[in-house]
Design a protein around this motif. Structure first.
Motif, PDB file in Angstrom:
ATOM      1  N   GLN A  25       0.820  -1.221   0.000  1.00 15.20           N
ATOM      2  CA  GLN A  25       0.000   0.000   0.000  1.00 15.20           C
ATOM      3  C   GLN A  25       0.849   1.265   0.000  1.00 15.20           C
ATOM      4  OE1 GLN A  25      -3.130   0.306  -0.377  1.00 15.20           O
ATOM      5  NE2 GLN A  25      -4.205  -1.485   0.401  1.00 15.20           N
ATOM      6  N   ARG A  29       0.178   3.936  -2.924  1.00 14.22           N
ATOM      7  CA  ARG A  29      -0.217   5.296  -2.526  1.00 14.22           C
ATOM      8  C   ARG A  29       0.810   6.326  -3.032  1.00 14.22           C
ATOM      9  NH1 ARG A  29      -3.835   9.018  -1.724  1.00 14.22           N
ATOM     10  NH2 ARG A  29      -3.740  10.152   0.230  1.00 14.22           N
ATOM     11  N   ARG A 178      -1.479  11.252  15.786  1.00 18.47           N
ATOM     12  CA  ARG A 178      -2.712  10.570  16.196  1.00 18.47           C
ATOM     13  C   ARG A 178      -3.443   9.930  15.022  1.00 18.47           C
ATOM     14  NH1 ARG A 178      -4.898  12.416  21.300  1.00 18.47           N
ATOM     15  NH2 ARG A 178      -3.136  13.199  22.466  1.00 18.47           N
ATOM     16  N   PRO A 179      -2.832   8.962  14.367  1.00 11.66           N
ATOM     17  CA  PRO A 179      -3.485   8.340  13.214  1.00 11.66           C
ATOM     18  C   PRO A 179      -4.817   7.700  13.603  1.00 11.66           C
ATOM     19  CG  PRO A 179      -1.626   7.034  13.965  1.00 11.66           C
ATOM     20  CD  PRO A 179      -1.559   8.326  14.707  1.00 11.66           C
ATOM     21  N   ALA A 180      -5.830   7.927  12.749  1.00 12.21           N
ATOM     22  CA  ALA A 180      -7.151   7.367  13.028  1.00 12.21           C
ATOM     23  C   ALA A 180      -7.436   6.172  12.131  1.00 12.21           C
ATOM     24  CB  ALA A 180      -8.214   8.449  12.814  1.00 12.21           C
ATOM     25  N   SER A 181      -6.558   5.927  11.168  1.00 13.34           N
ATOM     26  CA  SER A 181      -6.823   4.846  10.211  1.00 13.34           C
ATOM     27  C   SER A 181      -5.503   4.311   9.664  1.00 13.34           C
ATOM     28  CB  SER A 181      -7.660   5.398   9.045  1.00 13.34           C
ATOM     29  OG  SER A 181      -6.893   6.371   8.354  1.00 13.34           O
ATOM     30  N   VAL A 182      -5.612   3.172   8.988  1.00 13.82           N
ATOM     31  CA  VAL A 182      -4.435   2.613   8.325  1.00 13.82           C
ATOM     32  C   VAL A 182      -3.947   3.595   7.261  1.00 13.82           C
ATOM     33  CG1 VAL A 182      -3.641   0.741   6.827  1.00 13.82           C
ATOM     34  CG2 VAL A 182      -5.136   0.232   8.754  1.00 13.82           C
ATOM     35  N   GLU A 183      -4.897   4.272   6.606  1.00 15.01           N
ATOM     36  CA  GLU A 183      -4.535   5.244   5.560  1.00 15.01           C
ATOM     37  C   GLU A 183      -3.641   6.351   6.135  1.00 15.01           C
ATOM     38  OE1 GLU A 183      -7.644   3.974   5.860  1.00 15.01           O
ATOM     39  OE2 GLU A 183      -7.438   2.732   4.058  1.00 15.01           O
ATOM     40  N   ASP A 184      -3.936   6.770   7.366  1.00 12.57           N
ATOM     41  CA  ASP A 184      -3.103   7.808   8.000  1.00 12.57           C
ATOM     42  C   ASP A 184      -1.670   7.312   8.180  1.00 12.57           C
ATOM     43  OD1 ASP A 184      -5.264   9.464   8.156  1.00 12.57           O
ATOM     44  OD2 ASP A 184      -5.603   9.200  10.307  1.00 12.57           O
ATOM     45  N   ASP A 187      -0.002   7.274   4.791  1.00 14.39           N
ATOM     46  CA  ASP A 187       0.321   8.634   4.349  1.00 14.39           C
ATOM     47  C   ASP A 187       1.505   9.221   5.105  1.00 14.39           C
ATOM     48  OD1 ASP A 187      -1.555   8.560   2.408  1.00 14.39           O
ATOM     49  OD2 ASP A 187      -2.948   9.976   3.323  1.00 14.39           O
TER      50      ASP A 187
END
Ligand code: FMN
Length: 209
Positions: A25, A29, A178-184, A187
């Motif tokens: 990923q 990305r 403070r990542p809220a998701s795997v996407e964070d 990124d």
């Protein structure tokens, strides 16, 4: 729409190689982000990386370079010709020679196998050759390994490559945003790579902003 390589429209191409480490990923990305930054992207995906992509994402990608370019173009919303793909033994590809126009190369994710081959100058496939070319031409080469724990062999290869001028950026995202998701998390790493390449992005603010 015609695409001139290295044109003002897209700037010098950036080469992105995905190899068989976990974290496909990150590479996918990165391709999207480079397309969004209006860069031409030259892509190589190793056989093992195709297996990782099939394992870690919802869809596999075609192996043949022309079909792969079509699939990535659609996936990343690229302009026709903005993404070009090269096969494992496509020795006539521009990345195989120092006279080719690629400005920088990123191996993301980078397997320990490819890390070792690049550190030794093996050049047994086009990814390894392109990295060797980047080193000999003193062009930007960024490797994003993912393995844990690391053996002395891995660490020695990373040290040697760093001494040769390559940048080794382990896929180790921070958590202070403070990542809220795997996407964070993805990124975070992609933003760091873009920072290294000097490419503007809005994936996450820089420290202090
Ligand atoms: C699902 C899967 C996950 C893997 N994860 C890693 C990994 O995180 N790091 C690594 O160095 N190799 C990993 N490997 C092993 C490499 O894919 C293998 O060493 C391969 O020969 C690398 O080839 P390449 O460098 O040509 O892509 C993984 C393999 C598979 C199938």
């Amino acid at each position: 729409m015609a695409v001139e390589h290295g044109s003002e429209r897209f700037g010098a191409p950036v080469t992105v190689a995905l190899t068989g480490a976990s974290g496909a990923q990150y590479g996918l990305r990165l391709i999207e982000a480079l397309v969004a930054a209006e860069r031409e992207v030259w892509v190589m995906i190793s056989k093992a990386a195709h297996l990782v992509i099939a394992t870690e994402t919802d869809g596999d990608l075609p192996a043949r370079p022309e079909r792969l370019a079509e699939a990535l173009t659609e996936r990343a919303g690229a302009a026709p010709g903005q993404i070009r793909c090269f096969g494992r033994e496509d020795w006539m590809a521009p990345v195989a020679s120092g006279s080719g126009a690629s400005s920088a190369m990123v191996i993301c994710p980078c397997s320990t196998g490819t890390l070792s081959a690049v550190a030794c100058g093996a050049s047994n496939n086009l990814i390894e050759r392109a990295a060797d070319v980047a080193l000999k031409e003193r062009r930007q080469l960024i490797l994003v390994p993912r393995e844990t724990p690391l053996s002395a062999i891995h660490l020695e290869h990373m040290l040697n490559l760093t001494r040769l001028g390559a940048v080794v950026m382990p896929a180790a995202p921070g958590f202070y945003h403070r990542p809220a998701s795997v996407e964070d998390l993805i990124d975070f790493i992609v933003a760091r790579i873009l920072n290294q390449l000097g490419i503007e992005h809005r994936l996450m603010p820089r420290w202090g902003e």
